[in-house]
Design an enzyme around this catalytic site. Sequence first.
Site, PDB file in Angstrom:
ATOM      1  N   SER A  10       1.157  -1.167  -0.076  1.00  0.00           N
ATOM      2  CA  SER A  10      -0.033   0.392   0.269  1.00  0.00           C
ATOM      3  C   SER A  10       0.625   1.781  -0.220  1.00  0.00           C
ATOM      4  O   SER A  10       1.988   1.905   0.909  1.00  0.00           O
ATOM      5  CB  SER A  10      -0.827   0.547   1.223  1.00  0.00           C
ATOM      6  OG  SER A  10      -1.716   1.598   1.500  1.00  0.00           O
ATOM      7  N   TYR A  41      -0.717  -0.415  10.450  1.00  0.00           N
ATOM      8  CA  TYR A  41      -1.188  -0.829   9.208  1.00  0.00           C
ATOM      9  C   TYR A  41      -0.111  -0.747   8.460  1.00  0.00           C
ATOM     10  O   TYR A  41       1.122  -0.978   7.539  1.00  0.00           O
ATOM     11  CB  TYR A  41      -2.487   0.058   8.780  1.00  0.00           C
ATOM     12  CG  TYR A  41      -2.889  -0.239   7.910  1.00  0.00           C
ATOM     13  CD1 TYR A  41      -2.235  -0.006   6.155  1.00  0.00           C
ATOM     14  CD2 TYR A  41      -3.006  -1.033   6.592  1.00  0.00           C
ATOM     15  CE1 TYR A  41      -3.075  -0.133   5.097  1.00  0.00           C
ATOM     16  CE2 TYR A  41      -3.076  -1.905   5.807  1.00  0.00           C
ATOM     17  CZ  TYR A  41      -3.232  -1.015   4.662  1.00  0.00           C
ATOM     18  OH  TYR A  41      -3.819  -1.329   3.673  1.00  0.00           O
TER      19      TYR A  41
HETATM   20  N1  LIG Z   1      -8.751  -0.947  -0.918  1.00  0.00           N
HETATM   21  C1  LIG Z   1      -8.040  -0.692  -0.395  1.00  0.00           C
HETATM   22  O1  LIG Z   1      -8.212   0.710  -0.331  1.00  0.00           O
HETATM   23  C2  LIG Z   1      -6.357  -0.792  -0.403  1.00  0.00           C
HETATM   24  C3  LIG Z   1      -6.722  -1.870  -0.037  1.00  0.00           C
HETATM   25  N2  LIG Z   1      -4.971  -2.590   0.232  1.00  0.00           N
HETATM   26  C4  LIG Z   1      -4.145  -3.678   0.077  1.00  0.00           C
HETATM   27  O2  LIG Z   1      -5.465  -4.632  -0.491  1.00  0.00           O
HETATM   28  C5  LIG Z   1      -5.868  -6.161  -0.225  1.00  0.00           C
HETATM   29  C6  LIG Z   1      -7.301  -6.095   0.024  1.00  0.00           C
HETATM   30  O3  LIG Z   1      -8.002  -5.530   0.702  1.00  0.00           O
HETATM   31  P1  LIG Z   1      -9.348  -5.086   0.259  1.00  0.00           P
HETATM   32  O4  LIG Z   1      -9.211  -6.182  -1.592  1.00  0.00           O
HETATM   33  O5  LIG Z   1      -9.036  -3.746   0.021  1.00  0.00           O
HETATM   34  O6  LIG Z   1     -10.113  -5.054   1.387  1.00  0.00           O
HETATM   35  P2  LIG Z   1     -11.474  -6.232   1.428  1.00  0.00           P
HETATM   36  O7  LIG Z   1     -11.704  -6.192   3.000  1.00  0.00           O
HETATM   37  O8  LIG Z   1     -12.258  -6.014   0.356  1.00  0.00           O
HETATM   38  O9  LIG Z   1     -10.869  -7.782   1.093  1.00  0.00           O
HETATM   39  C7  LIG Z   1      -9.809  -8.195   2.452  1.00  0.00           C
HETATM   40  C8  LIG Z   1     -10.316  -9.830   2.291  1.00  0.00           C
HETATM   41  O10 LIG Z   1      -8.731 -10.511   2.880  1.00  0.00           O
HETATM   42  C9  LIG Z   1      -9.668 -11.572   3.784  1.00  0.00           C
HETATM   43  N3  LIG Z   1      -9.402 -11.730   5.267  1.00  0.00           N
HETATM   44  C10 LIG Z   1      -9.554 -10.779   5.671  1.00  0.00           C
HETATM   45  N4  LIG Z   1      -9.000 -11.131   6.941  1.00  0.00           N
HETATM   46  C11 LIG Z   1      -8.639 -12.486   6.827  1.00  0.00           C
HETATM   47  C12 LIG Z   1      -8.084 -13.810   7.584  1.00  0.00           C
HETATM   48  N5  LIG Z   1      -7.727 -13.225   9.181  1.00  0.00           N
HETATM   49  N6  LIG Z   1      -8.232 -14.227   7.081  1.00  0.00           N
HETATM   50  C13 LIG Z   1      -8.202 -15.262   5.604  1.00  0.00           C
HETATM   51  N7  LIG Z   1      -8.684 -14.246   5.080  1.00  0.00           N
HETATM   52  C14 LIG Z   1      -8.656 -12.311   5.405  1.00  0.00           C
HETATM   53  C15 LIG Z   1     -12.018 -10.969   3.391  1.00  0.00           C
HETATM   54  O11 LIG Z   1     -11.789 -12.203   3.370  1.00  0.00           O
HETATM   55  P3  LIG Z   1     -12.788 -12.414   5.086  1.00  0.00           P
HETATM   56  O12 LIG Z   1     -13.221 -12.119   5.298  1.00  0.00           O
HETATM   57  O13 LIG Z   1     -14.150 -13.755   3.830  1.00  0.00           O
HETATM   58  O14 LIG Z   1     -11.775 -14.011   5.311  1.00  0.00           O
HETATM   59  C16 LIG Z   1     -11.023 -11.024   2.221  1.00  0.00           C
HETATM   60  O15 LIG Z   1     -10.930 -11.521   1.195  1.00  0.00           O
HETATM   61  C17 LIG Z   1      -4.691  -5.632   1.125  1.00  0.00           C
HETATM   62  O16 LIG Z   1      -4.246  -6.391   1.889  1.00  0.00           O
HETATM   63  C18 LIG Z   1      -4.821  -4.401   1.752  1.00  0.00           C
HETATM   64  O17 LIG Z   1      -4.018  -3.998   2.900  1.00  0.00           O
HETATM   65  C19 LIG Z   1      -3.559  -2.084   0.134  1.00  0.00           C
HETATM   66  C20 LIG Z   1      -3.900  -0.192   0.038  1.00  0.00           C
HETATM   67  C21 LIG Z   1      -5.050   0.443  -0.055  1.00  0.00           C
HETATM   68  N1  LIG Z   2      -6.025  -0.341   3.039  1.00  0.00           N
HETATM   69  C1  LIG Z   2      -6.222   0.953   2.647  1.00  0.00           C
HETATM   70  C2  LIG Z   2      -6.362   1.446   4.829  1.00  0.00           C
HETATM   71  O1  LIG Z   2      -6.455   1.116   5.109  1.00  0.00           O
HETATM   72  C3  LIG Z   2      -5.007   2.007   2.248  1.00  0.00           C
HETATM   73  O2  LIG Z   2      -4.219   0.691   2.130  1.00  0.00           O
HETATM   74  O3  LIG Z   2      -4.604   2.686   1.891  1.00  0.00           O
END
Ligand SMILES: NC(=O)C1=CN([C@@H]2O[C@H](COP(=O)(O)OP(=O)(O)OC[C@H]3O[C@@H](n4cnc5c(N)ncnc54)[C@H](OP(=O)(O)O)[C@@H]3O)[C@@H](O)[C@H]2O)C=CC1
Ligand SMILES: N[C@@H](C=O)C(=O)O
Length: 262
Positions: free
Chosen positions: A140, A153
Amino acid sequence: MTTLPTVFITGASSGIGATYAERFARRGHNLIIVARDKSRLEALATRLRAEHQVSVEVLQADLTNTAELSALEARLRDDADIGILINNAGMPQAGGFLQQSGEAIERQITLNTTALTRLAAAIAPRLAQSGTGAIVNIGSVVGFAPEFGMSIYGATKAFVLFLSQGLSLELSPKGVYVQAVLPAATRTEIWQHAGIDVNTFPEVMEVGELVDAALVGFDRRELVTIPPLHVAERWDALDGARQGLMSDIRQAHAAERYQQQH
Ligand SMILES: NC(=O)C1=CN([C@@H]2O[C@H](COP(=O)(O)OP(=O)(O)OC[C@H]3O[C@@H](n4cnc5c(N)ncnc54)[C@H](OP(=O)(O)O)[C@@H]3O)[C@@H](O)[C@H]2O)C=CC1
Ligand SMILES: N[C@@H](C=O)C(=O)O
């Protein structure tokens, strides 16, 4: 016809991971999709099987559960069909550092760094042995920005970038491609989990655009892919300055500015 590698995607029940699943299915890859929410995974798997005629296996797992993580490691070690790992699962930080319980700290660091690292460590030897394959780690831009007030984070995401750069140096000579993908604010459910209304942001990237851009970097075998960074030279300058700083480290004596004035 060469068989495409199976893609193993964590955090595939929603957001970026679910979009990666759709995009790789569209490319003809079989999938293994991992998350805790089995019903959402099954719904996605059913749709992708029908739309793209690929195999989609659902693995329900909590990556913060040691036994469940170990089972995933074994699959990555042993299944020679898996050639691409998308280390995507992650969770945000809700509240400031002073609001974090020990359990919340443990869960976030375990998911965002330990699980990601262990899954990469599980597949890497087999990929290196075969001389091919890819590991994609989702970081990120927050990893560049202590100013954002998500200190834990952001630290986990800085870890992801450093790890990816290190793994690339170690593994790319063995034919294994490592990519760090650094999104900025992207419209997914993560913001609800962070207790933040993403609609209050002046700009948010749609998740399909994010993943499509990340895949452009993937297809180019780019090490650090930052889809929201429109001035690529900024990253080049930052990484160049880092390397310059290291070249100015003189380990024999402390710098003059730290010398005691006698
Ligand atoms: N959206 C954004 O603005 C940004 C996101 N990111 C990163 O992108 C990645 C995906 O996030 P994003 O798609 O946005 O978020 P979501 O919350 O939509 O997706 C997160 C995913 O991770 C899974 N997850 C969460 N906790 C667990 C666990 N304990 N075990 C297994 N799976 C888990 C969830 O599935 P379930 O709950 O079914 O387990 C879900 O499928 C992350 O690493 C996030 O930090 C980075 C920068 C920006
Ligand atoms: N997932 C977002 C913050 O919570 C990000 O990485 O920007």
